[in-house]
Design a protein around this motif. Structure first.
Motif, PDB file in Angstrom:
ATOM      1  N   LYS A 151       0.834  -1.209   0.000  1.00 19.58           N
ATOM      2  CA  LYS A 151       0.000   0.000   0.000  1.00 19.58           C
ATOM      3  C   LYS A 151       0.863   1.251   0.000  1.00 19.58           C
ATOM      4  O   LYS A 151       0.492   2.283  -0.581  1.00 19.58           O
ATOM      5  N   ALA A 152       2.048   1.177   0.627  1.00 23.71           N
ATOM      6  CA  ALA A 152       2.956   2.324   0.690  1.00 23.71           C
ATOM      7  C   ALA A 152       3.707   2.537  -0.628  1.00 23.71           C
ATOM      8  O   ALA A 152       4.407   3.546  -0.778  1.00 23.71           O
ATOM      9  N   GLY A 153       3.583   1.600  -1.554  1.00 26.95           N
ATOM     10  CA  GLY A 153       4.198   1.775  -2.867  1.00 26.95           C
ATOM     11  C   GLY A 153       5.442   0.952  -3.118  1.00 26.95           C
ATOM     12  O   GLY A 153       6.124   1.150  -4.131  1.00 26.95           O
ATOM     13  N   PHE A 154       5.756   0.010  -2.226  1.00 23.69           N
ATOM     14  CA  PHE A 154       6.930  -0.835  -2.449  1.00 23.69           C
ATOM     15  C   PHE A 154       6.600  -1.925  -3.473  1.00 23.69           C
ATOM     16  O   PHE A 154       5.708  -2.738  -3.244  1.00 23.69           O
ATOM     17  N   ASP A 155       7.364  -1.924  -4.565  1.00 27.41           N
ATOM     18  CA  ASP A 155       7.172  -2.958  -5.583  1.00 27.41           C
ATOM     19  C   ASP A 155       8.352  -3.916  -5.630  1.00 27.41           C
ATOM     20  O   ASP A 155       8.505  -4.682  -6.591  1.00 27.41           O
ATOM     21  N   ASN A 156       9.193  -3.870  -4.606  1.00 32.81           N
ATOM     22  CA  ASN A 156      10.334  -4.785  -4.512  1.00 32.81           C
ATOM     23  C   ASN A 156      10.465  -5.226  -3.060  1.00 32.81           C
ATOM     24  O   ASN A 156      11.029  -4.510  -2.224  1.00 32.81           O
ATOM     25  N   LEU A 157       9.909  -6.380  -2.770  1.00 33.37           N
ATOM     26  CA  LEU A 157       9.891  -6.903  -1.400  1.00 33.37           C
ATOM     27  C   LEU A 157      10.664  -8.205  -1.308  1.00 33.37           C
ATOM     28  O   LEU A 157      10.558  -9.072  -2.178  1.00 33.37           O
ATOM     29  N   ASN A 158      11.423  -8.337  -0.234  1.00 33.25           N
ATOM     30  CA  ASN A 158      12.019  -9.626   0.138  1.00 33.25           C
ATOM     31  C   ASN A 158      11.364 -10.085   1.429  1.00 33.25           C
ATOM     32  O   ASN A 158      11.112  -9.281   2.342  1.00 33.25           O
ATOM     33  N   LEU A 159      11.101 -11.367   1.524  1.00 35.35           N
ATOM     34  CA  LEU A 159      10.627 -11.973   2.762  1.00 35.35           C
ATOM     35  C   LEU A 159      11.667 -12.980   3.227  1.00 35.35           C
ATOM     36  O   LEU A 159      12.055 -13.878   2.479  1.00 35.35           O
ATOM     37  N   ASP A 160      12.128 -12.815   4.466  1.00 36.96           N
ATOM     38  CA  ASP A 160      13.091 -13.741   5.073  1.00 36.96           C
ATOM     39  C   ASP A 160      12.362 -14.843   5.831  1.00 36.96           C
ATOM     40  O   ASP A 160      11.401 -14.565   6.576  1.00 36.96           O
ATOM     41  N   PHE A 161      12.851 -16.079   5.688  1.00 35.62           N
ATOM     42  CA  PHE A 161      12.308 -17.209   6.440  1.00 35.62           C
ATOM     43  C   PHE A 161      13.454 -18.038   7.015  1.00 35.62           C
ATOM     44  O   PHE A 161      14.569 -18.050   6.474  1.00 35.62           O
ATOM     45  N   ILE A 162      13.170 -18.717   8.109  1.00 34.53           N
ATOM     46  CA  ILE A 162      14.152 -19.592   8.754  1.00 34.53           C
ATOM     47  C   ILE A 162      13.585 -21.008   8.824  1.00 34.53           C
ATOM     48  O   ILE A 162      12.414 -21.208   9.180  1.00 34.53           O
ATOM     49  N   PHE A 163      14.422 -21.986   8.485  1.00 33.02           N
ATOM     50  CA  PHE A 163      14.037 -23.388   8.669  1.00 33.02           C
ATOM     51  C   PHE A 163      15.044 -24.058   9.599  1.00 33.02           C
ATOM     52  O   PHE A 163      16.103 -23.509   9.894  1.00 33.02           O
ATOM     53  N   GLY A 164      14.684 -25.232  10.065  1.00 35.31           N
ATOM     54  CA  GLY A 164      15.536 -25.931  11.029  1.00 35.31           C
ATOM     55  C   GLY A 164      15.352 -25.425  12.445  1.00 35.31           C
ATOM     56  O   GLY A 164      16.228 -25.580  13.303  1.00 35.31           O
ATOM     57  N   ILE A 165      14.190 -24.817  12.714  1.00 34.25           N
ATOM     58  CA  ILE A 165      13.889 -24.317  14.062  1.00 34.25           C
ATOM     59  C   ILE A 165      13.552 -25.509  14.958  1.00 34.25           C
ATOM     60  O   ILE A 165      12.833 -26.423  14.536  1.00 34.25           O
ATOM     61  N   PRO A 166      14.042 -25.539  16.192  1.00 38.26           N
ATOM     62  CA  PRO A 166      13.680 -26.635  17.101  1.00 38.26           C
ATOM     63  C   PRO A 166      12.164 -26.802  17.197  1.00 38.26           C
ATOM     64  O   PRO A 166      11.437 -25.830  17.426  1.00 38.26           O
ATOM     65  N   GLY A 167      11.707 -28.021  16.966  1.00 36.41           N
ATOM     66  CA  GLY A 167      10.275 -28.305  17.021  1.00 36.41           C
ATOM     67  C   GLY A 167       9.545 -28.092  15.715  1.00 36.41           C
ATOM     68  O   GLY A 167       8.348 -28.381  15.612  1.00 36.41           O
ATOM     69  N   GLN A 168      10.234 -27.622  14.686  1.00 40.59           N
ATOM     70  CA  GLN A 168       9.612 -27.373  13.383  1.00 40.59           C
ATOM     71  C   GLN A 168       9.531 -28.674  12.587  1.00 40.59           C
ATOM     72  O   GLN A 168      10.512 -29.402  12.460  1.00 40.59           O
ATOM     73  N   THR A 169       8.352 -28.971  12.053  1.00 43.70           N
ATOM     74  CA  THR A 169       8.171 -30.164  11.226  1.00 43.70           C
ATOM     75  C   THR A 169       8.265 -29.786   9.752  1.00 43.70           C
ATOM     76  O   THR A 169       8.243 -28.606   9.390  1.00 43.70           O
ATOM     77  N   ASN A 170       8.342 -30.791   8.903  1.00 39.23           N
ATOM     78  CA  ASN A 170       8.362 -30.516   7.467  1.00 39.23           C
ATOM     79  C   ASN A 170       7.099 -29.784   7.029  1.00 39.23           C
ATOM     80  O   ASN A 170       7.146 -28.893   6.180  1.00 39.23           O
ATOM     81  N   HIS A 171       5.960 -30.148   7.626  1.00 37.43           N
ATOM     82  CA  HIS A 171       4.712 -29.458   7.297  1.00 37.43           C
ATOM     83  C   HIS A 171       4.769 -28.003   7.765  1.00 37.43           C
ATOM     84  O   HIS A 171       4.300 -27.089   7.067  1.00 37.43           O
TER      85      HIS A 171
END
Length: 378
Positions: A151-171
């Motif tokens: 809405k603010a006009g950003f047309d170039n976004l990155n989203l960071d994600f982390i995997f391998g978190i304790p307790g995190q399943t494949n799902h």
């Protein structure tokens, strides 16, 4: 030579449990002192560097949490940069953002100040896992942050994600990837959680309070991310990074191509004309040195030719395109295939490296074993 500009913002509302970056508690007086010192540092380098070394191709505000600063301060800082340096046409200007520290008005102000890329630290769309990481935001706030950015006009976004978190399943990992693709960011980064020594999360693992994610599960998560994101139009251009066509992170490419960069702010690192140097990590030391019109540098190291060759190899191999062997020869006057004849031959024999279309690159088998490969070039 054109350079990338990194600006470290060393403040956090609360430090995440896995983070070992330099950051300090947010306070009004500390922010005021930091911003005054940062402007001094910008002006100092602007006066000292030759014009050909002041062409900026990318600016990256990292942290810490840059969006803890008042939004108006980015305009002040960027104006100072424009006054002291030359911004190349199409200069990428990125700000890292925590979803718990943004609102619509602030993001609009960032965009109007000249910030044209936002990197949002989502990390997970599961509140339970965000709690494990010690994040201050919720999954709902992460979704809202993306909506507000658009809405603010950003047309170039990155989203960071982390995997391998304790307790995190494949799902737990696959479901956020689906949601991320539905949001259609231009760039997605997927990082394996590192339990850095001394961090609260690492200490919890050491005393058995949490169980580290098994390596086999992490490997499955990584392969799932690569398969899913590439199937949905994202180019896997670096070990942990995926982009729509033409949307690779220009600033990160400066590092991976071992090109020069200037780092400003406490604990920031630089590489200029074959010299690596690092700023004082403390706010007090950083500000004190700049108040005397001195560079706030804590240490300097002049790289040898061997250092530069080694770093160009293992950084370049992070890119899925690999190391362009002709460019390597033009830069160093020597062939990588001659310098690392035995190492390259051995890794090709193991199926971890290949030479294709004039580049030395990791194979599909080699991607998850990248650190094993890199050790051969250090």
């Amino acid at each position: 030579m054109p350079i990338g500009l990194y600006i470290h913002v060393p403040f956090c509302i609360k430090k995440c449990l896995y983070c070992d970056f330099t950051s300090y508690p947010l306070s009004g007086p500390a922010v005021k002192s930091y911003l005054e010192s940062l402007i001094r540092e910008i002006n100092l380098y602007g006066s000292a560097l030759a014009d050909e070394d002041k062409i900026i191709t990318s600016i990256f505000f990292g942290g810490g949490t840059p969006t803890t600063l008042p939004a108006a301060s980015f305009k002040t800082v960027l104006n100072a940069v424009r006054s002291s340096f030359f911004l190349a046409a199409g200069c990428e200007v990125t700000v890292e953002a925590n979803p718990g520290t943004v609102d619509g008005a602030g993001l609009t102000e960032l965009r109007q100040a000249g910030v044209n890329r936002l990197s949002i630290g989502v990390q997970s769309f599961h509140d339970r896992l965000l709690g494990v990481l010690g994040r201050i935001h919720s999954a709902a706030q992460a979704v809202q942050a993306v909506q507000l950015a658009r809405k603010a006009g950003f047309d170039n976004l990155n989203l960071d994600f982390i995997f391998g978190i304790p307790g995190q399943t494949n799902h737990d990992w696959r479901e956020p990837l689906h949601r991320a693709v539905e949001m259609a960011p231009e760039h997605i980064a997927a990082y394996s959680l590192q339990l850095e020594e001394g961090t609260p999360l690492a200490q919890a693992a050491e005393r058995g309070a949490i169980c580290a994610c098994p390596e086999e599960t992490e490997l499955t998560m990584y392969r799932d991310a690569v398969a899913f994101l590439t199937a949905h139009g994202y180019s896997h251009y670096e070990l942990s990074n995926f982009a729509r066509p033409g949307r690779q992170c220009a600033h990160s490419l400066v590092y991976w191509l071992n090109q020069p960069y200037l780092g400003l702010g406490p604990a920031a690192h630089s590489l200029i004309k074959g010299v690596r140097f690092a700023n004082d990590i403390s706010l007090a030391g950083y500000s004190d040195m700049l108040s005397r019109e001195e560079y706030p540098v804590e240490n300097r190291t002049r790289l040898t030719a061997a250092d530069e060759i080694s770093e160009t190899m293992f950084l370049g191999l992070r890119l899925t395109a690999g190391v362009d062997l002709n460019q390597f020869y033009r830069r160093f006057g020597r062939r990588a295939e001659d310098i690392y004849r035995n190492e390259i031959a051995g890794l090709i024999q193991k199926g971890l490296l290949e030479i294709s279309e004039g580049s030395l690159r990791l194979t599909t088998k080699g991607l998850p074993l990248a650190n094993v490969v890199f050790r051969e070039f250090v």
